[in-house]
Design a protein around this motif. Structure first.
Motif, PDB file in Angstrom:
ATOM      1  N   TYR A   1     -11.693  21.544  -7.444  1.00  0.00           N
ATOM      2  CA  TYR A   1     -11.467  22.976  -7.232  1.00  0.00           C
ATOM      3  C   TYR A   1     -11.040  23.691  -8.511  1.00  0.00           C
ATOM      4  O   TYR A   1     -10.957  24.917  -8.525  1.00  0.00           O
ATOM      5  CB  TYR A   1     -10.423  23.192  -6.136  1.00  0.00           C
ATOM      6  N   ARG A   2     -10.778  22.946  -9.570  1.00  0.00           N
ATOM      7  CA  ARG A   2     -10.467  23.583 -10.846  1.00  0.00           C
ATOM      8  C   ARG A   2     -11.706  24.225 -11.474  1.00  0.00           C
ATOM      9  O   ARG A   2     -11.567  25.060 -12.371  1.00  0.00           O
ATOM     10  CB  ARG A   2      -9.875  22.554 -11.818  1.00  0.00           C
ATOM     11  N   CYS A   3     -12.881  23.813 -11.011  1.00  0.00           N
ATOM     12  CA  CYS A   3     -14.121  24.402 -11.528  1.00  0.00           C
ATOM     13  C   CYS A   3     -14.358  25.714 -10.796  1.00  0.00           C
ATOM     14  O   CYS A   3     -14.976  25.746  -9.717  1.00  0.00           O
ATOM     15  CB  CYS A   3     -15.282  23.440 -11.333  1.00  0.00           C
ATOM     16  N   LEU A   4     -13.870  26.803 -11.369  1.00  0.00           N
ATOM     17  CA  LEU A   4     -13.951  28.098 -10.714  1.00  0.00           C
ATOM     18  C   LEU A   4     -15.394  28.549 -10.471  1.00  0.00           C
ATOM     19  O   LEU A   4     -15.694  29.077  -9.392  1.00  0.00           O
ATOM     20  CB  LEU A   4     -13.185  29.138 -11.528  1.00  0.00           C
ATOM     21  N   PRO A   5     -16.320  28.388 -11.424  1.00  0.00           N
ATOM     22  CA  PRO A   5     -17.692  28.801 -11.124  1.00  0.00           C
ATOM     23  C   PRO A   5     -18.255  28.120  -9.874  1.00  0.00           C
ATOM     24  O   PRO A   5     -19.005  28.740  -9.117  1.00  0.00           O
ATOM     25  CB  PRO A   5     -18.465  28.396 -12.381  1.00  0.00           C
ATOM     26  N   MET A   6     -17.872  26.859  -9.658  1.00  0.00           N
ATOM     27  CA  MET A   6     -18.380  26.148  -8.493  1.00  0.00           C
ATOM     28  C   MET A   6     -17.743  26.658  -7.204  1.00  0.00           C
ATOM     29  O   MET A   6     -18.430  26.880  -6.206  1.00  0.00           O
ATOM     30  CB  MET A   6     -18.137  24.643  -8.644  1.00  0.00           C
TER      31      MET A   6
ATOM     32  N   GLY B   1     -15.794  18.983   1.706  1.00  0.00           N
ATOM     33  CA  GLY B   1     -15.137  17.715   1.995  1.00  0.00           C
ATOM     34  C   GLY B   1     -15.044  16.813   0.784  1.00  0.00           C
ATOM     35  O   GLY B   1     -14.006  16.205   0.512  1.00  0.00           O
ATOM     36  N   TRP B   2     -16.133  16.712   0.020  1.00  0.00           N
ATOM     37  CA  TRP B   2     -16.111  15.816  -1.140  1.00  0.00           C
ATOM     38  C   TRP B   2     -15.167  16.343  -2.217  1.00  0.00           C
ATOM     39  O   TRP B   2     -14.570  15.549  -2.963  1.00  0.00           O
ATOM     40  CB  TRP B   2     -17.521  15.619  -1.702  1.00  0.00           C
ATOM     41  N   MET B   3     -14.997  17.674  -2.292  1.00  0.00           N
ATOM     42  CA  MET B   3     -14.062  18.238  -3.261  1.00  0.00           C
ATOM     43  C   MET B   3     -12.618  17.957  -2.842  1.00  0.00           C
ATOM     44  O   MET B   3     -11.752  17.698  -3.684  1.00  0.00           O
ATOM     45  CB  MET B   3     -14.307  19.733  -3.423  1.00  0.00           C
ATOM     46  N   ASP B   4     -12.364  18.010  -1.536  1.00  0.00           N
ATOM     47  CA  ASP B   4     -11.027  17.655  -1.034  1.00  0.00           C
ATOM     48  C   ASP B   4     -10.658  16.228  -1.408  1.00  0.00           C
ATOM     49  O   ASP B   4      -9.485  15.909  -1.635  1.00  0.00           O
ATOM     50  CB  ASP B   4     -10.970  17.788   0.495  1.00  0.00           C
ATOM     51  N   GLU B   5     -11.663  15.351  -1.454  1.00  0.00           N
ATOM     52  CA  GLU B   5     -11.410  13.932  -1.687  1.00  0.00           C
ATOM     53  C   GLU B   5     -11.258  13.572  -3.158  1.00  0.00           C
ATOM     54  O   GLU B   5     -10.888  12.438  -3.473  1.00  0.00           O
ATOM     55  CB  GLU B   5     -12.543  13.110  -1.065  1.00  0.00           C
ATOM     56  N   THR B   6     -11.524  14.500  -4.079  1.00  0.00           N
ATOM     57  CA  THR B   6     -11.310  14.191  -5.490  1.00  0.00           C
ATOM     58  C   THR B   6      -9.809  14.095  -5.761  1.00  0.00           C
ATOM     59  O   THR B   6      -9.009  14.757  -5.090  1.00  0.00           O
ATOM     60  CB  THR B   6     -11.938  15.260  -6.405  1.00  0.00           C
ATOM     61  N   PRO B   7      -9.367  13.252  -6.701  1.00  0.00           N
ATOM     62  CA  PRO B   7      -7.932  13.093  -6.962  1.00  0.00           C
ATOM     63  C   PRO B   7      -7.254  14.426  -7.231  1.00  0.00           C
ATOM     64  O   PRO B   7      -7.661  15.191  -8.103  1.00  0.00           O
ATOM     65  CB  PRO B   7      -7.909  12.185  -8.204  1.00  0.00           C
TER      66      PRO B   7
END
Length: 240
Positions: free
Chosen positions: A36-41, A25-31
């Motif tokens: 999601y550009r952080c592939l390792p994550m 959810g918090w990743m969805d809320e980033t601009p």
């Protein structure tokens, strides 16, 4: 060759088990969803299976060490009910399944990666599921007293993935100057210079770099046949 991972039913029903999702959810809320550009994550997020809780509840801890210092208030029915089993601010979920891996393979057990929960944190363990005839519990520890935490029905309460138990002991740490590997040094220097130039160009109005947004060097991984961009995690089939 595929490795077996078996979930044995030990109670009235198996708990909900599903391949983990890369979404947060918090990743969805980033601009623009830039997290999601952080592939390792994102790979770490989806690199395993989740145990799904079926009981919505609230809980809080008064800061004491007794079992009774945790209060749990169920908000509905369900089979996986948390308990205060150890005291010391630890909330325990019984996992009513016996997971079995092949010889030499254990399970890393924790909470969903990169999924912070205010006021409580998952505890991690490496379980030797290739031999142990016992089930394990999933434990979370409150991080501060007098704060109400909440889990919803359908929320992941546990995350696990297989790990070669002997792998860490087969690694010999070494420290070397990068100049010992000329090809690696050149590749690193080229990446570093390109990264600096790209970041500088991001501040230029109308630049191709600003239109592109990010470099994607790690995503492309040229020449790497087994580069992972999305883990292949198969679902557990229903019981026969």
């Amino acid at each position: 060759m595929p490795r077996r991972l078996i979930a044995y039913q030990t109670g009235p029903a198996l708990p909900g088990l599903r391949p983990a999702s890369a979404r947060r959810g918090w990743m969805d809320e980033t601009p623009n969803g830039f997290a999601y550009r952080c592939l390792p994550m994102t790979v770490a997020n989806a690199h395993g299976w989740e145990v799904i809780g079926d009981t919505a509840f609230e809980a809080w801890w008064n800061g004491g060490s007794r079992k009774t210092d945790i209060v749990i208030r169920p908000l509905g029915g369900g089979a996986i009910r948390p308990m205060s089993h150890f005291g010391s601010g630890i909330l325990t979920f019984p996992i009513d399944a016996l997971l079995r891996t092949e010889p030499g393979i254990g399970l890393w057990v924790s909470g969903p990666p990169n999924s912070p929960k205010d006021g409580i944190m998952p505890l991690s363990g490496l379980v030797e599921t290739d031999w142990a005839p016992m089930t394990f519990t999933m434990n979370w520890r409150f991080t501060r007293p007098d704060h109400v935490i909440r889990f919803e029905a359908g929320e992941a309460i546990c995350f696990f993935f297989p790990l070669d138990r002997g792998l860490i002991g087969r690694h010999q740490p070494q420290s070397r100057p990068i100049t010992e590997d000329a090809a690696l040094e050149a590749a690193h220097r080229g990446w570093r210079q390109g990264r600096r130039a790209f970041n500088e160009a991001l501040h230029e109005e109308g630049s191709p770099e600003r239109a592109k947004g990010w470099q994607k060097d790690y995503h492309r991984a040229p020449g790497i046949a087994d580069h992972m961009t999305k883990p292949r995690v198969l679902p557990f089939p229903p019981l026969p």
